[in-house]
Design a protein around this motif. Structure first.
Motif, PDB file in Angstrom:
ATOM      1  N   SER A 113       0.844  -1.192   0.000  1.00  0.00           N
ATOM      2  CA  SER A 113       0.000   0.000   0.000  1.00  0.00           C
ATOM      3  C   SER A 113       0.883   1.248   0.000  1.00  0.00           C
ATOM      4  N   PHE A 114       2.094   1.028   0.470  1.00  0.00           N
ATOM      5  CA  PHE A 114       3.036   2.107   0.659  1.00  0.00           C
ATOM      6  C   PHE A 114       3.539   2.697  -0.663  1.00  0.00           C
ATOM      7  N   ILE A 115       3.807   1.821  -1.629  1.00  0.00           N
ATOM      8  CA  ILE A 115       4.403   2.298  -2.886  1.00  0.00           C
ATOM      9  C   ILE A 115       3.430   2.271  -4.053  1.00  0.00           C
ATOM     10  N   SER A 116       2.167   2.075  -3.816  1.00  0.00           N
ATOM     11  CA  SER A 116       1.185   2.065  -4.902  1.00  0.00           C
ATOM     12  C   SER A 116       1.073   0.717  -5.597  1.00  0.00           C
ATOM     13  N   ALA A 117       0.262   0.694  -6.622  1.00  0.00           N
ATOM     14  CA  ALA A 117      -0.093  -0.549  -7.310  1.00  0.00           C
ATOM     15  C   ALA A 117       1.085  -1.206  -8.009  1.00  0.00           C
ATOM     16  N   LEU A 118       2.130  -0.403  -8.249  1.00  0.00           N
ATOM     17  CA  LEU A 118       3.272  -0.979  -8.954  1.00  0.00           C
ATOM     18  C   LEU A 118       4.192  -1.768  -8.033  1.00  0.00           C
ATOM     19  N   ALA A 119       3.891  -1.761  -6.727  1.00  0.00           N
ATOM     20  CA  ALA A 119       4.803  -2.370  -5.766  1.00  0.00           C
ATOM     21  C   ALA A 119       5.048  -3.846  -6.046  1.00  0.00           C
ATOM     22  N   LEU A 120       3.958  -4.615  -6.257  1.00  0.00           N
ATOM     23  CA  LEU A 120       4.147  -6.050  -6.432  1.00  0.00           C
ATOM     24  C   LEU A 120       4.910  -6.387  -7.720  1.00  0.00           C
ATOM     25  N   PRO A 121       4.519  -5.833  -8.869  1.00  0.00           N
ATOM     26  CA  PRO A 121       5.295  -6.108 -10.075  1.00  0.00           C
ATOM     27  C   PRO A 121       6.764  -5.715  -9.926  1.00  0.00           C
ATOM     28  N   LEU A 122       7.013  -4.566  -9.302  1.00  0.00           N
ATOM     29  CA  LEU A 122       8.402  -4.138  -9.114  1.00  0.00           C
ATOM     30  C   LEU A 122       9.157  -5.113  -8.234  1.00  0.00           C
ATOM     31  N   ALA A 123       8.505  -5.543  -7.152  1.00  0.00           N
ATOM     32  CA  ALA A 123       9.152  -6.484  -6.240  1.00  0.00           C
ATOM     33  C   ALA A 123       9.437  -7.796  -6.959  1.00  0.00           C
ATOM     34  N   GLY A 124       8.464  -8.244  -7.753  1.00  0.00           N
ATOM     35  CA  GLY A 124       8.648  -9.485  -8.499  1.00  0.00           C
ATOM     36  C   GLY A 124       9.802  -9.383  -9.471  1.00  0.00           C
ATOM     37  N   PHE A 125       9.863  -8.260 -10.193  1.00  0.00           N
ATOM     38  CA  PHE A 125      10.924  -8.077 -11.172  1.00  0.00           C
ATOM     39  C   PHE A 125      12.289  -8.009 -10.487  1.00  0.00           C
ATOM     40  N   ALA A 126      12.331  -7.262  -9.370  1.00  0.00           N
ATOM     41  CA  ALA A 126      13.596  -7.147  -8.636  1.00  0.00           C
ATOM     42  C   ALA A 126      14.049  -8.518  -8.147  1.00  0.00           C
ATOM     43  N   GLY A 127      13.089  -9.293  -7.605  1.00  0.00           N
ATOM     44  CA  GLY A 127      13.442 -10.632  -7.102  1.00  0.00           C
ATOM     45  C   GLY A 127      13.986 -11.518  -8.211  1.00  0.00           C
ATOM     46  N   SER A 128      13.319 -11.491  -9.372  1.00  0.00           N
ATOM     47  CA  SER A 128      13.778 -12.376 -10.446  1.00  0.00           C
ATOM     48  C   SER A 128      15.139 -11.940 -10.971  1.00  0.00           C
ATOM     49  N   MET A 129      15.341 -10.625 -11.077  1.00  0.00           N
ATOM     50  CA  MET A 129      16.630 -10.155 -11.581  1.00  0.00           C
ATOM     51  C   MET A 129      17.762 -10.457 -10.609  1.00  0.00           C
ATOM     52  N   ALA A 130      17.452 -10.432  -9.305  1.00  0.00           N
ATOM     53  CA  ALA A 130      18.477 -10.786  -8.319  1.00  0.00           C
ATOM     54  C   ALA A 130      18.922 -12.225  -8.541  1.00  0.00           C
ATOM     55  N   VAL A 131      17.969 -13.110  -8.795  1.00  0.00           N
ATOM     56  CA  VAL A 131      18.318 -14.510  -9.028  1.00  0.00           C
ATOM     57  C   VAL A 131      19.141 -14.658 -10.307  1.00  0.00           C
ATOM     58  N   VAL A 132      18.691 -13.986 -11.364  1.00  0.00           N
ATOM     59  CA  VAL A 132      19.410 -14.060 -12.637  1.00  0.00           C
ATOM     60  C   VAL A 132      20.860 -13.619 -12.456  1.00  0.00           C
TER      61      VAL A 132
END
Lengths: 333, 271
Positions: A113-132
């Motif tokens: 709720s803190f960072i708006s609707a883009l929070a989950l997609p951003l978190a998902g993308f960041a998580g996947s890129m960290a793994v890559v």
């Protein structure tokens, strides 16, 4: 039949399949229309509720389906090629695990709720890129890339990520737990048009750039060393292809969650249908995956309408059964 | 005559592990050369250095007077074609497989093969007697046929130097001779330089005009088969008692083995 003619034939067939999926998905839903209704609605134009359903809800959803289905299937075909392993799919390397972990973390910490609707997609993308990034760094050694160790690293990181996610789920509140499970199941229901545009643009660029390496992928079918003997810079090709496939998967997972099986099954069906040559396999996988996901999504949202099934359930069941039937026929990777 | 390969004081190998050292070797254009030596003597390492899969650590390796490191991947593939030892396992059509030999001649953006590529591929398939297999899958072929198709693929690269890693190791004597006769024909008719690793000393002696005997990462002896396949060299390198004779028809050296039992019974025999 010469090669260009054969390829053209395959492409036309698959485009027709995609068109069919598009129309079916456009017509059927909680409210279904006939083709005549549709023409009528378009004559009336904007302002009509039905027009809004078609253009603001169904069309974006179809486009996202094309983007995600195409991306997952394309990166499945690419990854199976560079690892020379028929069981590899976009999620094998822990890309989905990383994304899920990122999303879970944000949900549990209550940051969305803190960072708006883009929070989950951003978190998902960041998580996947960290793994890559981790997979890449761990498996690049002295200028070369060791595909087997890369694969193992990915699988291990995937395990670690899912364990950490279980840890998070164990301490999460009921509310958060629901959100995590809901996200993990994957869905093409995405209200944010910007994200859909990004996913669509990325999928088409991924397809475009993968074609720079179609011939290299063909040579890699013979093994890295033989590819080098044919004048292919194997290490460079593998790096580029890995980055393309990772970005496509990362963006797909970030926008639509985890939708299994498309990236594993469709490339295999296309190998059978269009052949193993990557010059046609890349495009056919993209188109096939796009059509398949759009159709699956239509089923998912109509079968128990007005409720919706997770689309991963449909892709898993249909894809799995279809694949078992194919395996019974004579088929080699 | 110009050398196809000119190797001086070459050292190369794997990380901190096995290395071949101080290799000096000139192979004239048009040679049919063989590398022999026991397992672990560095044959494959030398082979990889020449095919560009291993970087040269010290010394020089010139291919037609140009440093191997200065070749681009494509240029190198136009000059050297490699037939590896591992048999091929993937369901690809024979014709498509041979056409892959044309890859070094295509840019990233030329998407389809030209008519000329098909002509070249077909030409070499006919030359190797594999044209009738063109619509089969590689997986449907016997080991000997796969080897011939792989040679057709290598020839489609139109190289100046053909490298082969034990081209006869999986084959029966009929197919062994078929492959080697083909190579001999290519060597004579097309003036193609050939360098192969070969375990069978008799075949090496019969077909090659030039042998390199390796031992413990170094070159032990270089020369004509008669010079290299001398029992003293073989016994020193392979640690095995052998008898060398001359083939009554070809006049080439023949290496015969004697079983341990017979050796023990005849220990009084001196050469």
């Amino acid at each position: 039949m010469s090669r260009p003619v054969k390829y053209l034939f395959i492409i036309v067939l698959l485009l027709l399949f995609l068109l069919f999926a598009f129309i079916v998905s456009f017509i059927f839903g909680e409210v279904s229309f006939s083709l005549i209704d549709i023409i009528q609605i378009f004559k009336t134009g904007e302002g009509d509720l039905k027009y809004a359903i078609l253009m603001k809800i169904r069309l974006p959803r179809i486009i996202l389906g094309i983007a995600v289905g195409g991306s997952l299937s394309l990166s499945g075909a690419i990854l199976q090629g560079i690892y020379r392993n028929p069981l590899v799919e976009p999620y094998t390397l822990g890309i989905s695990g990383g994304a899920a972990l990122g999303v879970s973390l944000v949900i549990v910490l209550g940051l969305q709720s803190f960072i708006s609707a883009l929070a989950l997609p951003l978190a998902g993308f960041a998580g996947s890129m960290a793994v890559v990034f981790l997979v890449y760094v761990f498996s690049v050694q002295r200028g070369g890339i060791h595909t087997n160790s890369m694969l193992l690293t990915g699988v291990m990181i995937s395990f670690i990520a899912s364990s950490l996610m279980m840890l998070l789920m164990a301490v999460a509140s009921n509310e958060s737990l629901r959100s995590i499970i809901f996200w993990t199941m994957g869905s093409l229901n995405e209200p944010n048009i910007l994200l859909i545009k990004i996913a669509f643009g990325a999928s088409l660029s991924g397809l475009f750039f993968s074609y720079f390496f179609a011939r290299d992928l063909n040579a890699l079918r013979l093994g890295e060393e033989r590819a080098i003997h044919l004048g292919v810079n194997s290490a460079l090709a593998i790096r580029f292809l890995f980055v393309i496939a990772s970005l496509l998967t990362g963006i797909s997972v970030a926008v639509a969650g985890i939708i299994g099986f498309v990236g594993l099954i469709i490339p295999h069906i296309m190998r059978l249908f269009a052949g193993n040559d990557y010059r046609i396999l890349l495009l056919s996988s993209f188109l096939g995956g796009a059509g398949f996901l759009v159709l699956s999504d239509t089923l998912a949202r109509t079968i128990i309408s007005p409720n919706e099934l997770p689309v991963g359930v449909i892709t898993g069941i249909i894809g799995g059964v279809a694949f078992m039937i194919i395996l019974r026929k004579k088929y080699t990777f | 005559m110009q050398d196809i390969l000119n190797i001086q004081e070459l050292t190369c190998g794997y990380g901190n592990g096995f290395h071949i050292r101080n290799i000096n070797l000139n192979i004239p254009k048009g040679s049919f050369a063989g590398i022999i030596g026991p397992n672990g003597s560095g044959k494959t390492t030398l082979f990889k250095a020449i095919s560009g899969n291993l970087t040269v650590k010290q010394g020089t390796l010139l291919l037609t007077d140009k440093n191997i490191a200065d070749f681009s991947y494509k240029e190198r593939a136009k000059n050297i074609a490699v037939v590896s030892q591992t048999l091929y396992v993937d369901s690809i059509r024979v014709e498509d497989f041979v056409l892959m030999g044309r890859m070094p001649y295509h840019s990233r953006f030329s998407f389809f093969e030209h008519k000329n590529d098909y002509e070249i591929a077909h030409h070499y398939m006919k030359l190797t007697g594999t044209y009738h297999l063109k619509n089969k899958l590689m997986t449907q072929l016997s080991g000997g046929e796969q080897q011939l198709v792989d040679i057709a693929r290598a020839l489609s690269q139109e190289p100046g130097l053909l490298l082969l890693d034990e081209p006869t190791s999986h084959l029966d004597i009929g197919h062994q001779v078929q492959i080697l006769n083909l190579l001999q024909k290519l060597n004579t008719d097309l003036k193609l330089s050939i360098l192969m690793i070969i375990h069978d000393l008799n075949l090496a002696g019969e077909y090659c005009d030039f042998l390199v005997m390796m031992s413990k990462g170094k070159i032990h002896t270089i020369g004509s088969p008669k010079e290299v396949l001398h029992y003293q060299h073989i016994e020193a390198v392979y640690n095995t008692i052998v008898v060398t004779e001359t083939n009554p028809i070809s006049g080439k050296p023949v290496v015969l083995l004697v079983s341990g039992k017979v050796l023990n019974q005849n220990h009084h025999i001196n050469r």
